[in-house]
Enzyme design. Structure first.
Site, PDB file in Angstrom:
ATOM      1  N   GLY A 181       0.830  -1.203   0.000  1.00 31.21           N
ATOM      2  CA  GLY A 181       0.000   0.000   0.000  1.00 31.21           C
ATOM      3  C   GLY A 181       0.859   1.245   0.000  1.00 31.21           C
ATOM      4  O   GLY A 181       1.828   1.343   0.765  1.00 31.21           O
ATOM      5  N   SER A 182       0.505   2.207  -0.866  1.00 25.89           N
ATOM      6  CA  SER A 182       1.324   3.425  -0.969  1.00 25.89           C
ATOM      7  C   SER A 182       0.533   4.683  -0.669  1.00 25.89           C
ATOM      8  O   SER A 182       0.841   5.755  -1.170  1.00 25.89           O
ATOM      9  CB  SER A 182       1.919   3.540  -2.382  1.00 25.89           C
ATOM     10  OG  SER A 182       0.911   3.891  -3.323  1.00 25.89           O
ATOM     11  N   ILE A 185      -0.001   6.376   4.909  1.00 21.03           N
ATOM     12  CA  ILE A 185       0.593   5.528   5.945  1.00 21.03           C
ATOM     13  C   ILE A 185       1.715   4.676   5.375  1.00 21.03           C
ATOM     14  O   ILE A 185       2.831   4.641   5.906  1.00 21.03           O
ATOM     15  CB  ILE A 185      -0.482   4.641   6.600  1.00 21.03           C
ATOM     16  CG1 ILE A 185      -1.496   5.497   7.356  1.00 21.03           C
ATOM     17  CG2 ILE A 185       0.158   3.631   7.546  1.00 21.03           C
ATOM     18  CD1 ILE A 185      -2.692   4.720   7.891  1.00 21.03           C
ATOM     19  N   HIS A 445      10.943  37.385   0.865  1.00 22.53           N
ATOM     20  CA  HIS A 445      12.136  36.833   0.224  1.00 22.53           C
ATOM     21  C   HIS A 445      13.294  36.854   1.217  1.00 22.53           C
ATOM     22  O   HIS A 445      13.459  37.825   1.949  1.00 22.53           O
ATOM     23  CB  HIS A 445      12.514  37.670  -0.999  1.00 22.53           C
ATOM     24  CG  HIS A 445      13.812  37.275  -1.628  1.00 22.53           C
ATOM     25  ND1 HIS A 445      13.931  36.184  -2.445  1.00 22.53           N
ATOM     26  CD2 HIS A 445      15.050  37.824  -1.528  1.00 22.53           C
ATOM     27  CE1 HIS A 445      15.181  36.073  -2.848  1.00 22.53           C
ATOM     28  NE2 HIS A 445      15.893  37.066  -2.300  1.00 22.53           N
TER      29      HIS A 445
END
Length: 466
Positions: A181-182, A185, A445
């Site tokens: 699973g990607s 988690i 900046h």
């Protein structure tokens, strides 16, 4: 004896539950929280917070190994996994105590036990199988959360095959790790263990990693991870896990072919299911679909006086979504004016892998699928002075606008600290900001935030620094 009559009872003390109770107390309601395990819920104790502590340790370790790039010297760089885990657990414990303090400060009564509906306006509390309290309130919020999903043949055992909980307190540092699973988690744990030196393979059933993210961002993240040596297999499934002595052999099927590989450990990260069992929903009008309780836009279930929030109600499974739902639900109950229902498209999502990924709104593909006329802006980290000074020149900021109205439809980022930057676009979307407003905004900046400005300019052909 503790009071048993309340205006509001919340079953579950996670980020949705405890926030709902505190907001109720602020509005003059007599509130109680029933929590079976630990205040702060999965997020604080076994999810968002401890994983971020682990990932921070990995980030520092990674930076230390790059010391020479910054003109510094550091010899004998190493890590102590037990100490890393100990720090992570200490962070969670500290915040758990903080939640208890906040509830006490706001005079919210906390019941230590498992709560369930026991009749109209009633909640029964048990501890170790024994009844400890019977409570009553006109309004009851269910915030029982969710747990890791499992599949037959891929059951975790806490030793060789881990859930996210096991991965948070690993019994060893695996040399070879499989992550199934990607999603957020899975990819976060893959990133953590890979950064510490594990040989990591990620298997994803969809055609790309982090499938809820914009395709371009997903592809960028994959390329960066593979460049670091992580192996990623998409469009693939793990058909079986065979446990051996100190190892697991996985059967991985992809493109119609199967192969077996052996790993030291496996992490299962294949989704979650709502904790709908044994909370008294039987006999009520509340409806459950695919393990999640159905609600309307005000978190009301089909049962009058019973509400549900957070992971229990389905995607997106995010702590900040649960907290916001808790506030909306309580304010609607209390009759607060100008309460707005939650718009899922305005909920930022963050993944704390390396590189980080963050987004809000819809993806480019989703916008095009809707048939919208859009303008897309992009700005690379390598065009930003602060990113180069930080030694983090790899990343991108992407913005999507409605070409006709200038409405910001989505923002997607990959790179260092984008999980901190994304809320700028979240505020912009809540305020219904247009491209003109963002163009007229002055960004300081040198900061990474300047890329947000440049991406907006880019969408309309006005980028200055790239």
């Amino acid at each position: 004896m503790a009071d048993t009559q309340f205006d509001l009872i919340v079953i579950g003390g996670g980020p949705g539950g405890y926030v709902a109770a505190i907001r109720a107390a602020q509005l003059g309601m007599k509130a109680a929280v029933v929590e079976a395990r630990h205040l702060g819920g999965i997020c604080l104790n076994w999810g968002c917070i401890p994983t971020k502590a682990l990932l921070r340790s990995a980030e520092v370790y990674h930076t230390m190994k790059r010391a020479a790039e910054f003109g510094l010297k550091a010899d004998g760089i190493a890590f102590d996994l037990d100490a890393v885990v100990k720090r992570s657990r200490a962070v969670s414990k500290r915040l758990n105590m903080g939640v208890a303090h906040l509830l006490k400060k706001n005079k919210v009564t906390v019941f230590d036990g498992f709560g369930k509906l026991s009749g109209k306006g009633k909640v029964h509390v048990e501890k170790d199988g024994k009844g400890v309290a019977d409570l009553a309130a006109k309004h009851i919020i269910l915030a029982t959360g969710a747990r890791a999903r499992t599949f037959p043949g891929l059951e975790p055992d806490g030793d060789l095959i881990w859930t996210y909980k096991d991965a948070l307190v690993p019994n060893t540092m695996p040399k070879k790790l499989l992550v199934v699973g990607s999603g957020a988690i899975g990819i976060e744990f893959a990133s953590f263990f890979h950064t510490l030196g594990a040989e990591v393979t990620v298997v994803e059933v969809m055609d790309r990693i982090m499938p809820v993210e914009d395709e371009e961002i997903s592809a960028f993240a994959r390329k960066a991870m593979e460049a670091e040596g992580m192996k990623i297999v998409t469009g693939a499934t793990v058909k079986a896990l065979k446990k051996g002595k100190g190892s697991v052999t996985a059967t991985i099927e992809a493109a119609g072919k199967s192969e077996s590989q052996t790993f030291d450990r496996v992490i299962l990260a294949v989704g979650i299911v709502g904790n709908v069992e044994n909370i008294g929903l039987e006999g009520t009008k509340a409806k459950v679909a695919k393990t999640h309780v159905e609600t309307d836009k005000w978190c009301q279930t089909g049962e009058p006086g019973v509400y549900a929030i957070g992971d229990l109600t389905g995607a997106p499974w995010l702590a900040h979504k649960a907290s916001h739902e808790g506030v909306i639900c309580v304010e609607k109950i209390a009759g607060v004016k100008n309460v707005h229902p939650l718009d899922p498209l305005k909920i930022p999502g963050c993944t704390y892998c390396r590189p980080q990924v963050a987004s809000v709104g819809i993806s480019e593909k989703a916008a095009r699928d809707k048939g919208l006329d859009i303008k897309v802006g992009r700005f690379p980290f390598q065009g930003n002075g602060k990113a180069i000074a930080l030694g983090e020149p790899e990343g991108m900021v992407k913005t999507i606008f409605d070409a006709k109205t200038g409405e910001l439809l989505g923002a997607h980022m990959v790179g260092a600290e984008v999980t901190e930057l994304i809320q700028g676009y979240g505020v912009a979307m809540t305020l219904e900001t247009t491209e003109e407003d963002l163009m007229h905004t002055v960004f300081p900046h040198p900061t990474l935030s300047e890329m947000m400005h440049e991406s907006v300019l880019s969408a309309f052909g006005r980028a200055i620094h790239f």
